[in-house]
Design a protein around this motif. Structure first.
Motif, PDB file in Angstrom:
ATOM      1  N   TYR A   1       0.829  -1.210   0.000  1.00  0.00           N
ATOM      2  CA  TYR A   1       0.000   0.000   0.000  1.00  0.00           C
ATOM      3  C   TYR A   1       0.866   1.263   0.000  1.00  0.00           C
ATOM      4  CZ  TYR A   1      -4.426  -2.461   0.622  1.00  0.00           C
ATOM      5  OH  TYR A   1      -5.545  -3.249   0.421  1.00  0.00           O
ATOM      6  N   GLY A   2       1.960   1.222   0.742  1.00  0.00           N
ATOM      7  CA  GLY A   2       2.854   2.380   0.770  1.00  0.00           C
ATOM      8  C   GLY A   2       3.496   2.650  -0.573  1.00  0.00           C
ATOM      9  N   MET A   3       3.985   1.583  -1.235  1.00  0.00           N
ATOM     10  CA  MET A   3       4.590   1.736  -2.560  1.00  0.00           C
ATOM     11  C   MET A   3       3.566   2.249  -3.570  1.00  0.00           C
ATOM     12  SD  MET A   3       7.909   0.784  -2.795  1.00  0.00           S
ATOM     13  CE  MET A   3       8.144   0.087  -4.437  1.00  0.00           C
ATOM     14  N   ALA A   4       2.362   1.712  -3.518  1.00  0.00           N
ATOM     15  CA  ALA A   4       1.314   2.127  -4.459  1.00  0.00           C
ATOM     16  C   ALA A   4       0.984   3.608  -4.294  1.00  0.00           C
ATOM     17  CB  ALA A   4       0.061   1.280  -4.254  1.00  0.00           C
ATOM     18  N   THR A   5       0.943   4.067  -3.066  1.00  0.00           N
ATOM     19  CA  THR A   5       0.644   5.482  -2.804  1.00  0.00           C
ATOM     20  C   THR A   5       1.792   6.379  -3.257  1.00  0.00           C
ATOM     21  OG1 THR A   5      -0.707   4.881  -0.885  1.00  0.00           O
ATOM     22  CG2 THR A   5       0.076   7.155  -1.012  1.00  0.00           C
ATOM     23  N   PHE A   6       3.022   5.976  -2.944  1.00  0.00           N
ATOM     24  CA  PHE A   6       4.185   6.809  -3.271  1.00  0.00           C
ATOM     25  C   PHE A   6       4.345   6.983  -4.774  1.00  0.00           C
ATOM     26  CE2 PHE A   6       8.773   7.375  -4.065  1.00  0.00           C
ATOM     27  CZ  PHE A   6       9.005   8.513  -3.308  1.00  0.00           C
ATOM     28  N   TYR A   7       4.185   5.896  -5.531  1.00  0.00           N
ATOM     29  CA  TYR A   7       4.395   5.967  -6.977  1.00  0.00           C
ATOM     30  C   TYR A   7       3.101   6.223  -7.764  1.00  0.00           C
ATOM     31  CZ  TYR A   7       9.220   4.478  -6.445  1.00  0.00           C
ATOM     32  OH  TYR A   7      10.555   4.428  -6.109  1.00  0.00           O
ATOM     33  N   GLY A   8       1.962   6.260  -7.072  1.00  0.00           N
ATOM     34  CA  GLY A   8       0.705   6.503  -7.769  1.00  0.00           C
ATOM     35  C   GLY A   8       0.310   5.365  -8.693  1.00  0.00           C
ATOM     36  N   LYS A   9       0.638   4.125  -8.292  1.00  0.00           N
ATOM     37  CA  LYS A   9       0.344   2.940  -9.093  1.00  0.00           C
ATOM     38  C   LYS A   9      -0.441   1.942  -8.241  1.00  0.00           C
ATOM     39  CE  LYS A   9       2.514   4.246 -12.824  1.00  0.00           C
ATOM     40  NZ  LYS A   9       1.776   4.447 -14.101  1.00  0.00           N
ATOM     41  N   PRO A  10      -1.774   2.024  -8.243  1.00  0.00           N
ATOM     42  CA  PRO A  10      -2.576   1.139  -7.367  1.00  0.00           C
ATOM     43  C   PRO A  10      -2.388  -0.339  -7.644  1.00  0.00           C
ATOM     44  CG  PRO A  10      -3.960   2.332  -8.947  1.00  0.00           C
ATOM     45  CD  PRO A  10      -2.617   2.955  -9.011  1.00  0.00           C
ATOM     46  N   GLU A  11      -1.972  -0.702  -8.874  1.00  0.00           N
ATOM     47  CA  GLU A  11      -1.787  -2.120  -9.194  1.00  0.00           C
ATOM     48  C   GLU A  11      -0.643  -2.750  -8.392  1.00  0.00           C
ATOM     49  OE1 GLU A  11      -1.548   0.628 -11.142  1.00  0.00           O
ATOM     50  OE2 GLU A  11      -0.677   0.067 -13.077  1.00  0.00           O
ATOM     51  N   LEU A  12       0.218  -1.907  -7.796  1.00  0.00           N
ATOM     52  CA  LEU A  12       1.324  -2.442  -6.993  1.00  0.00           C
ATOM     53  C   LEU A  12       0.845  -3.151  -5.736  1.00  0.00           C
ATOM     54  CD1 LEU A  12       3.959   0.457  -7.194  1.00  0.00           C
ATOM     55  CD2 LEU A  12       4.074  -1.764  -8.323  1.00  0.00           C
ATOM     56  N   VAL A  13      -0.343  -2.824  -5.248  1.00  0.00           N
ATOM     57  CA  VAL A  13      -0.852  -3.459  -4.030  1.00  0.00           C
ATOM     58  C   VAL A  13      -0.953  -4.969  -4.215  1.00  0.00           C
ATOM     59  CG1 VAL A  13      -2.824  -3.669  -2.475  1.00  0.00           C
ATOM     60  CG2 VAL A  13      -2.106  -1.408  -3.279  1.00  0.00           C
ATOM     61  N   ALA A  14      -1.636  -5.397  -5.264  1.00  0.00           N
ATOM     62  CA  ALA A  14      -1.805  -6.827  -5.503  1.00  0.00           C
ATOM     63  C   ALA A  14      -0.488  -7.493  -5.895  1.00  0.00           C
ATOM     64  CB  ALA A  14      -2.852  -7.052  -6.600  1.00  0.00           C
ATOM     65  N   LEU A  15       0.303  -6.825  -6.739  1.00  0.00           N
ATOM     66  CA  LEU A  15       1.553  -7.417  -7.219  1.00  0.00           C
ATOM     67  C   LEU A  15       2.510  -7.707  -6.063  1.00  0.00           C
ATOM     68  CD1 LEU A  15       2.211  -5.172 -10.365  1.00  0.00           C
ATOM     69  CD2 LEU A  15       1.401  -7.541 -10.357  1.00  0.00           C
ATOM     70  N   ILE A  16       2.737  -6.730  -5.208  1.00  0.00           N
ATOM     71  CA  ILE A  16       3.688  -6.894  -4.110  1.00  0.00           C
ATOM     72  C   ILE A  16       3.162  -7.862  -3.058  1.00  0.00           C
ATOM     73  CG2 ILE A  16       4.880  -5.690  -2.236  1.00  0.00           C
ATOM     74  CD1 ILE A  16       4.953  -3.207  -4.051  1.00  0.00           C
ATOM     75  N   SER A  17       1.864  -7.824  -2.786  1.00  0.00           N
ATOM     76  CA  SER A  17       1.286  -8.735  -1.784  1.00  0.00           C
ATOM     77  C   SER A  17       1.449 -10.190  -2.203  1.00  0.00           C
ATOM     78  CB  SER A  17      -0.190  -8.412  -1.571  1.00  0.00           C
ATOM     79  OG  SER A  17      -0.357  -7.105  -1.056  1.00  0.00           O
ATOM     80  N   VAL A  18       1.212 -10.472  -3.474  1.00  0.00           N
ATOM     81  CA  VAL A  18       1.364 -11.850  -3.965  1.00  0.00           C
ATOM     82  C   VAL A  18       2.838 -12.251  -3.979  1.00  0.00           C
ATOM     83  CG1 VAL A  18       1.051 -13.378  -5.940  1.00  0.00           C
ATOM     84  CG2 VAL A  18      -0.770 -11.790  -5.292  1.00  0.00           C
ATOM     85  N   LEU A  19       3.707 -11.362  -4.411  1.00  0.00           N
ATOM     86  CA  LEU A  19       5.140 -11.668  -4.405  1.00  0.00           C
ATOM     87  C   LEU A  19       5.631 -11.975  -2.997  1.00  0.00           C
ATOM     88  CD1 LEU A  19       6.503  -8.965  -6.895  1.00  0.00           C
ATOM     89  CD2 LEU A  19       6.684 -11.443  -7.182  1.00  0.00           C
ATOM     90  N   GLY A  20       5.032 -11.338  -2.005  1.00  0.00           N
ATOM     91  CA  GLY A  20       5.432 -11.574  -0.619  1.00  0.00           C
ATOM     92  C   GLY A  20       5.229 -13.006  -0.163  1.00  0.00           C
ATOM     93  N   ALA A  21       4.326 -13.727  -0.821  1.00  0.00           N
ATOM     94  CA  ALA A  21       4.100 -15.127  -0.452  1.00  0.00           C
ATOM     95  C   ALA A  21       5.352 -15.978  -0.647  1.00  0.00           C
ATOM     96  CB  ALA A  21       2.939 -15.701  -1.276  1.00  0.00           C
ATOM     97  N   SER A  22       6.241 -15.534  -1.526  1.00  0.00           N
ATOM     98  CA  SER A  22       7.467 -16.303  -1.768  1.00  0.00           C
ATOM     99  C   SER A  22       8.310 -16.432  -0.503  1.00  0.00           C
ATOM    100  CB  SER A  22       8.295 -15.642  -2.878  1.00  0.00           C
ATOM    101  OG  SER A  22       8.709 -14.345  -2.487  1.00  0.00           O
ATOM    102  N   PHE A  23       8.195 -15.466   0.423  1.00  0.00           N
ATOM    103  CA  PHE A  23       8.973 -15.522   1.670  1.00  0.00           C
ATOM    104  C   PHE A  23       8.570 -16.719   2.533  1.00  0.00           C
ATOM    105  CE2 PHE A  23       9.391 -10.779   1.059  1.00  0.00           C
ATOM    106  CZ  PHE A  23      10.746 -10.825   0.780  1.00  0.00           C
TER     107      PHE A  23
END
Length: 490
Positions: free
Chosen positions: A120-142
């Motif tokens: 959510y922070g990245m999406a707000t900073f860069y003005g790209k709402p699609e980053l919310v889903a992309l980063i959240s799913v990528l986080g599952a790799s951890f």
């Protein structure tokens, strides 16, 4: 003749499948398997990027670059150094493995949860709402990478890289298939996301299938403190290295636009592809090897000179040739629409060549028990980049970012060599001498490919001819070094 060749092939196969022998034999054997893993995986990674560049728009690569920036940031900011500590560990290994495994698993769970607010922070900073889903799913790799079999570190510690090579190549192939299939179907950035998560899942599964030993959840407080003590400088260094490597992309994404970030990201990937992966091979082999000889200064100096000669001679001429044929390479591998990547790519070839040497030296400092030196190198890199990157981008855009990154990497090399003179009690002549042959080879390789690029008519197969010219120049220059390395098994 055939009988003789068959006999030699059998002898080589037997040598590569053994785990015994001298330290030199283990280094050579590990070099083969690590090279097989690295070049197989990263050959597939490069092929994947080239195929996806024709299926996806530059904006998709820009979004993935921002997403992975968040993932790598979280990963490196919380880097414990436990893996390195387990390889370098001088005491009983079995007594510490369960503690290391448990701490890494808890870290993976924490990071997977943490990536949601980060998204959510990245999406707000860069003005790209699609980053919310992309980063959240990528986080599952951890979740998966955090629970990988800790006994994989034992195989690295013992310089036994055969199973590591198998795991890495299977993961690379699976990631390639997933990415291309989903990109063909969706034409979206989700192809890159799916391949990333799939790689983490498959690697963890294979670590239990192919590596013996099953860790259990258990924490020994004393051992945990020992691991943290060694890892504290590695943790700090990786945080700083992350800031240094990602600064260009982060500022470009904010000051310019996602498309230009996509061009820069592709240039950065291509310029770092050969050097960082050659460095990865040598670093993974030499880290445990340096740990074994860390108290013997004469052997340490001799080994450092040999490794520097090898890494510089392997990488620098290749990067010089790539810079000389940069326009032709970008057009051949990525097609139309990627011309803006040529300028930064040409300059980033300097960054890539020097980065390989700096990386191997960093693992050497860790191997001899001086991770504090790597930390100081990282501080210098970050401070320099933070001072230079914004004005450089304002003046020259992505080319300025590439120039700033390359200049800072040269200063890192010089400071690192200064530290080598101190810890190894060596002269400047001793630490610089291994770089001169590679410098001359680079001039010859770059010059030959530049001339060929000017003389050859433009065609779809021009890149093939340039690769052949490079091989004709490169192989004879390094044949003596290759023969020297091969003699190690004796």
């Amino acid at each position: 003749m055939l009988t003789k060749l068959s006999s030699r092939a059998g002898e080589l196969f037997g040598f590569l499948n053994r785990t015994d022998g001298s330290l030199r034999s283990k280094i050579l054997r590990s070099g083969f398997w690590q090279a097989l893993a690295t070049f197989g995986v990263n050959g597939l990674t490069f092929a994947k990027s080239a195929v996806l560049a024709r299926l996806l728009a530059p904006e998709a690569f820009g979004l993935m670059s921002l997403s992975l920036m968040a993932i790598r940031g979280a990963q490196l900011i919380t880097e414990t150094g436990f893996g390195s500590a387990m390889v370098q560990r001088q005491g009983d290994w079995d007594s510490a493995k369960d503690t290391a495994f448990t701490l890494l698993a808890l870290r993976g769970l924490l990071l997977a949860v943490l990536m949601v607010p980060v998204a959510y922070g990245m999406a707000t900073f860069y003005g790209k709402p699609e980053l919310v889903a992309l980063i959240s799913v990528l986080g599952a790799s951890f979740l998966f990478s955090g629970t990988a079999n800790i006994n994989l570190s034992r195989t690295i510690r013992e310089l036994d890289f055969k199973k590591v090579a198998i795991i890495e190549n299977v993961v690379g192939f699976a990631s390639f298939i997933v990415a291309v299939a989903i990109a063909w179907w969706t034409r979206s950035v989700w192809a890159l996301v799916a391949s990333f998560v799939a790689a983490a899942v498959i690697k963890t599964a294979l670590s239990y299938i192919l590596i013996p030993g099953k860790p259990v959840f258990h924490i020994d407080r004393k051992i945990a403190m020992e691991l943290l003590h060694y890892g504290k400088f590695i943790t700090a260094s990786t945080i700083l290295m992350f800031i240094a490597s990602e600064a260009g992309g982060a500022v470009i994404g904010k000051m310019l636009d996602v498309a230009q970030l996509g061009h820069y990201s592709v240039a950065f990937l291509l310029a770092n592809f050969p050097p960082t992966h050659v460095a990865f091979v040598l670093s993974n082999i030499m880290f445990p090897a340096y740990a074994k000889i860390q108290k013997d200064l004469p052997v340490l100096r001799k080994t450092f000179a040999q490794v520097t000669d090898i890494i510089a001679s392997l990488v620098m001429p290749v990067m010089a040739g790539m810079a000389a044929a940069s326009g032709t390479m970008i057009a051949a591998f990525y097609g139309a629409g990627w011309e803006d990547a040529v300028g930064p790519f040409r300059i980033l070839c300097i960054y890539g060549a020097i980065h390989a040497i700096v990386t191997v030296n960093g693992y050497m400092f860790n191997g001899i028990g001086r991770p504090d030196i790597g930390f100081r190198i990282a501080v210098i890199r970050v401070v320099s980049i933070l001072v230079l990157i914004v004005p450089a981008i304002k003046l020259w855009g992505t080319v300025g970012a590439a120039a700033a990154m390359s200049f800072v990497m040269v200063t890192n090399l010089l400071y690192g060599l200064y530290q080598v003179t101190k810890v190894m009690e060596a002269s400047w002549g001793e630490v610089l001498r291994p770089l001169w042959p590679a410098t001359l080879k680079s001039i010859a390789a770059g010059g030959a490919i530049w001339i060929a690029d000017q003389l050859l008519p433009s065609s779809k197969i021009e890149i093939v001819w340039l690769i052949l010219v490079g091989a004709v120049v490169y192989i004879p220059m390094n044949i003596g070094m290759i023969k020297t390395v091969l003699k190690l098994k004796k």
